[in-house]
Design an enzyme around this catalytic site. Structure first.
Site, mmCIF file in Angstrom:
data_model
loop_
_atom_site.group_PDB
_atom_site.id
_atom_site.type_symbol
_atom_site.label_atom_id
_atom_site.label_comp_id
_atom_site.label_asym_id
_atom_site.label_seq_id
_atom_site.Cartn_x
_atom_site.Cartn_y
_atom_site.Cartn_z
ATOM 1 N N HIS A 1 19.734 -3.218 25.580
ATOM 2 C CA HIS A 1 19.576 -3.760 26.933
ATOM 3 C C HIS A 1 18.171 -3.465 27.460
ATOM 4 O O HIS A 1 17.633 -2.375 27.253
ATOM 5 C CB HIS A 1 20.659 -3.239 27.886
ATOM 6 C CG HIS A 1 20.647 -1.755 28.125
ATOM 7 N ND1 HIS A 1 19.978 -1.197 29.186
ATOM 8 C CD2 HIS A 1 21.215 -0.734 27.441
ATOM 9 C CE1 HIS A 1 20.149 0.126 29.159
ATOM 10 N NE2 HIS A 1 20.897 0.440 28.112
ATOM 11 N N ASP B 1 17.408 -3.883 30.728
ATOM 12 C CA ASP B 1 17.435 -3.444 32.134
ATOM 13 C C ASP B 1 17.457 -1.922 32.187
ATOM 14 O O ASP B 1 17.785 -1.256 31.203
ATOM 15 C CB ASP B 1 18.637 -4.039 32.892
ATOM 16 C CG ASP B 1 19.980 -3.533 32.386
ATOM 17 O OD1 ASP B 1 20.135 -3.355 31.148
ATOM 18 O OD2 ASP B 1 20.881 -3.300 33.212
ATOM 19 N N GLU C 1 23.335 -3.986 31.491
ATOM 20 C CA GLU C 1 24.113 -2.841 30.996
ATOM 21 C C GLU C 1 24.272 -1.784 32.075
ATOM 22 O O GLU C 1 25.341 -1.179 32.221
ATOM 23 C CB GLU C 1 23.441 -2.235 29.760
ATOM 24 C CG GLU C 1 24.374 -1.372 28.899
ATOM 25 C CD GLU C 1 24.437 0.097 29.316
ATOM 26 O OE1 GLU C 1 25.347 0.805 28.878
ATOM 27 O OE2 GLU C 1 23.564 0.561 30.096
ATOM 28 N N GLU C 2 23.227 -1.577 32.859
ATOM 29 C CA GLU C 2 23.273 -0.505 33.863
ATOM 30 C C GLU C 2 24.110 -0.885 35.086
ATOM 31 O O GLU C 2 24.291 -0.063 35.993
ATOM 32 C CB GLU C 2 21.847 -0.117 34.287
ATOM 33 C CG GLU C 2 20.955 0.381 33.153
ATOM 34 C CD GLU C 2 21.408 1.718 32.533
ATOM 35 O OE1 GLU C 2 22.469 2.230 32.941
ATOM 36 O OE2 GLU C 2 20.701 2.228 31.651
ATOM 37 N N THR D 1 22.954 15.072 67.022
ATOM 38 C CA THR D 1 24.320 15.548 67.229
ATOM 39 C C THR D 1 25.268 14.368 67.317
ATOM 40 O O THR D 1 25.732 13.986 68.374
ATOM 41 C CB THR D 1 24.397 16.413 68.495
ATOM 42 O OG1 THR D 1 23.724 15.718 69.548
ATOM 43 C CG2 THR D 1 23.722 17.740 68.271
ATOM 44 N N ARG E 1 34.903 9.434 33.777
ATOM 45 C CA ARG E 1 34.702 9.168 32.348
ATOM 46 C C ARG E 1 36.052 9.301 31.666
ATOM 47 O O ARG E 1 36.791 10.255 31.935
ATOM 48 C CB ARG E 1 33.740 10.193 31.745
ATOM 49 C CG ARG E 1 32.369 10.159 32.336
ATOM 50 C CD ARG E 1 31.530 9.036 31.772
ATOM 51 N NE ARG E 1 30.323 8.889 32.585
ATOM 52 C CZ ARG E 1 29.333 8.061 32.310
ATOM 53 N NH1 ARG E 1 29.408 7.275 31.242
ATOM 54 N NH2 ARG E 1 28.290 7.974 33.090
ATOM 55 N N SER F 1 29.012 6.344 28.214
ATOM 56 C CA SER F 1 29.869 5.181 28.016
ATOM 57 C C SER F 1 29.010 3.978 27.646
ATOM 58 O O SER F 1 27.966 3.763 28.231
ATOM 59 C CB SER F 1 30.624 4.845 29.304
ATOM 60 O OG SER F 1 31.321 5.970 29.768
ATOM 61 N N HIS G 1 18.775 8.320 33.394
ATOM 62 C CA HIS G 1 19.278 8.079 34.756
ATOM 63 C C HIS G 1 18.660 9.054 35.766
ATOM 64 O O HIS G 1 19.106 9.103 36.905
ATOM 65 C CB HIS G 1 20.817 8.190 34.831
ATOM 66 C CG HIS G 1 21.530 7.163 33.998
ATOM 67 N ND1 HIS G 1 22.825 6.796 34.241
ATOM 68 C CD2 HIS G 1 21.121 6.403 32.955
ATOM 69 C CE1 HIS G 1 23.184 5.874 33.344
ATOM 70 N NE2 HIS G 1 22.166 5.626 32.561
#
Lengths: 455, 455
Positions: B86, B88, B152-153, B314, B327, B398, B426
């Site tokens: 991939h 991306d 893919e991401e 506040t 997962r 994954s 990531h």
């Protein structure tokens, strides 16, 4: 010379226009990006005080945003009213929820929508216009001093220094503040107590960098999960604050006092409908009026950690943060509570993370006496303007400077607020009823009159 | 004609330069702001496939980002390798933690730092260069098909449609993917299993607008507090996931299988030192290797609510949100788990808030056989290139499309990854060792050679 009523009628539109101009300044004190705007707001306030007839007007620099001072001394034998207010406002976020831009005041349904409309530009400016009214109609009966600051929304950090250095200049008989709410125009009220504040920011750090949640997830503590567990443990099953010794200094009210307090009108169904909630929440054993007035609270004001953009990112973040504030009741000390919180939070953090607690500003709780000349003057003024005696209430918010004035100047404060709880203070679509604005301008000269008479 | 080694040496710098050019495209698939960049990346990939000698190269449009296809058929009697990758990448946030800009590849200490360096641009591009190498040296021994996607991401939402519509075109004997990690260049490994994924976003709504925490705090449920309580309840005291029936479909490994798995080298002290943590976390009764390989997990990927700017505000916020991913291990079904999560989360939400659960993408877990011709070819290729037989491992991440290829094309996948767990996938400062890049380009032709020989 015109009467007060005549002058008011003749200048109604200008009184509104000037407030609108004031509301257009984005005087957000929390964000350094607005520093210039905050300063320009101070200049506008100073100019308007001069225009209204104040003397010795000065933009007093501080280590932060300036304080605007002005006065009118009509005689050493007259009582002196010190008017406090603030020209800074809360950040407008979240921007996307505003129906009209926060710094472009817009009237809908008789209400002015703008950040600061009620808190506190709309309210302190009533005093500037009431002062003009009394000046122009020759009815000024007390000396008046104005102290309008620009850091109330960030904790009034530099006001204490200013007050200590200017005790002579600020000498007075009472502090008058309009920065609170009344129940409604039909049910006027006067606040007799305010909660204190301890505000902290916490940071939970797990791994030293963001990780792939598939590669490391399940083996390395996730700081968001841990922060959630820590937050969840801060209230017990009765929604009491689970920090050891937190309630030690709370003085419980007598059952008679609680009964009196609960006499204020409260319509639970309307309250829930207004907020769009199905059930109320809070400390077991107390009513909503008590929970927001006489009981301390712990609230999450913000939380963030990991990926918060659109879509999905499978990250196990390095850090998670939260902003947490505690409202305190009379006899609780903010510094002591901040230390209690910090020690507790550090002690419950598990070994797989590190936590850091950073205190923001705090403020002392305050109770104002209901048997003083000033309180009676306010009561009479409201009774004359509204046709009804005001109900004494306990406010849930905090104005930390009330105890500063008491400690440094030896002055009691009268909290004569004309806002409504539903004015969306600190929220999008903050508003202030035009009717309340003019009712305030009408009531303030009556306060001065009765305060002079009773003194 | 040059030998593979000669050609490699002569073109080393160009092989790096081309990867750098590829890494400069900010092909962030999650954020619509990068759509144009994603498309330009696809064009670059297509051009490079053509340059390397691929035929029938096509940028295939989908409902989302395009898929790049290309092939080289040398004979109907030859086995066919379908290369998946991939182009991306994950969003680069948090930007401030990058030492050098994410889309300006920078070499430090023999490593290429850039978003996508390892995941997956650096890895799929090895296949393009290995293909060029085989073409140029006349050593191509299998038919090759490339399918390089751009989603893919974000869950490969449109890949399934493409695969179903192109079964003929994609017909092959094996799928070869480099999008995983090995233990190290000294301890090569091959992944034989991948976890599945269920990814949800939750929203907790309290009052219909942001409120002043002093006026309403203590009486109205704070959605951040409630969200924290809900999150805290998702793990029990043994760090097991506390969603009813969550573990129902998990097939427990035999003690022999677990023993074998734990033979992989693991240095706990070095692992903790690398991450800067004092203690490990995880499900009681399992080792770190097991927790990240064969056990399902639930991770908080992001959380946000209330005021997250500088200073103190506040506010009692109206909403709080979190991104949560689970997962999954073989035999757990992502759709079933998403339903279990949603039902559970809705059921535990107290009456004073409303919750909404929105599913993001999911993916099936996968196990690859170690007795296939393709696995043995990969094993031999790695043994020849690295001088050591690879250790079979179970990956924590994954790659949902592995089960798609199995179900739709009837193809098994070989996961021949050359990344490292420490490559900051990531995360900020993602990297890929130059040595691993070239080692991959060297190993891939050996896979083709042995796959042809064994077929």
């Amino acid at each position: 010379m015109k009467t007060i009523n005549e002058y008011m009628e003749a200048n109604r539109q200008r009184f509104l226009d000037e407030l609108f101009e004031l509301l257009r300044f984005p005087s957000v004190s929390a964000d350094p990006a607005y520093s210039e705007d905050v300063h320009r707001t101070a200049e506008y306030v100073a100019q308007k005080l001069k225009d209204a007839g104040a003397e010795n007007v000065e933009i007093c620099p501080t280590a932060g945003h300036p304080i605007v001072y002005g006065e009118k001394i009509i005689g050493p034998d007259k009582p002196t009213v010190l008017v406090y207010g603030h020209y800074d406002v809360q950040p407008p976020d979240p921007m996307e929820l505003w129906e009209t831009p926060p710094f472009e005041p817009t009237v809908r349904d008789g209400k002015i929508f703008a950040r600061g409309a009620c808190d506190d530009k709309g309210q302190f400016y009533m005093h500037v216009k009431a002062f003009e009214l009394m000046q122009a109609t020759g009815t000024l009966s007390c000396n008046v001093k104005f102290m309008i600051e620009g850091e109330e929304e960030v904790g009034s950090d530099n006001l204490g220094v200013f007050v200590k250095a200017n005790k002579e200049r600020l000498a007075a008989d009472v502090v008058l503040i309009s920065d609170t709410a009344m129940i409604s125009l039909d049910t006027p009220s006067l606040e007799t107590g305010l909660r204190g504040l301890s505000y902290v920011e916490v940071e939970v750090t797990g791994p030293n960098r963001d990780l792939h949640s598939g590669v490391y997830g399940g083996a390395v503590a996730n700081p968001v999960t841990i922060l959630a567990q820590l937050i969840a443990s801060l209230h017990d099953e009765n929604n009491r604050i689970a920090i050891p010794n937190f309630y030690d200094d709370v003085v419980e009210l007598s059952s008679t006092e609680r009964e009196l307090l609960n006499k204020a009108p409260f319509d639970e169904a309307a309250y829930k409908a207004d907020l769009g909630i199905k059930a109320l929440w809070g400390e077991k054993g107390y009513t909503t009026i008590e929970r927001t007035g006489i009981r301390p609270t712990l609230e999450l004001n913000g939380i963030w950690g990991g990926y918060i953009g659109k879509g999905a990112k499978t990250v196990l973040p390095s850090k998670a943060n939260a902003k947490i504030s505690m409202r305190l009741v009379p006899n609780q000390d903010p510094d002591k509570i901040t230390v209690l919180f910090t020690k507790h939070f550090e002690s419950i953090a598990p070994a797989y993370v590190t936590v850091k607690v950073t205190p923001h500003h705090g403020g002392q709780p305050a109770v104002t006496p209901t048997d003083s000349i000033a309180y009676r003057a306010a009561e009479k003024a409201i009774e004359e303007a509204f046709g009804k005696k005001p109900i004494p209430t306990r406010g849930g918010g905090s104005i930390p400077i009330v105890s500063l004035f008491e400690n440094e100047l030896g002055l009691k404060t009268v909290l004569m607020g004309f806002g409504l709880d539903s004015d969306n203070l600190h929220s999008p679509n903050e508003k202030y009823d035009i009717a309340n604005y003019f009712k305030g301008i009408e009531t303030i000269p009556l306060f001065h009159k009765y305060f002079a008479e009773l003194s």
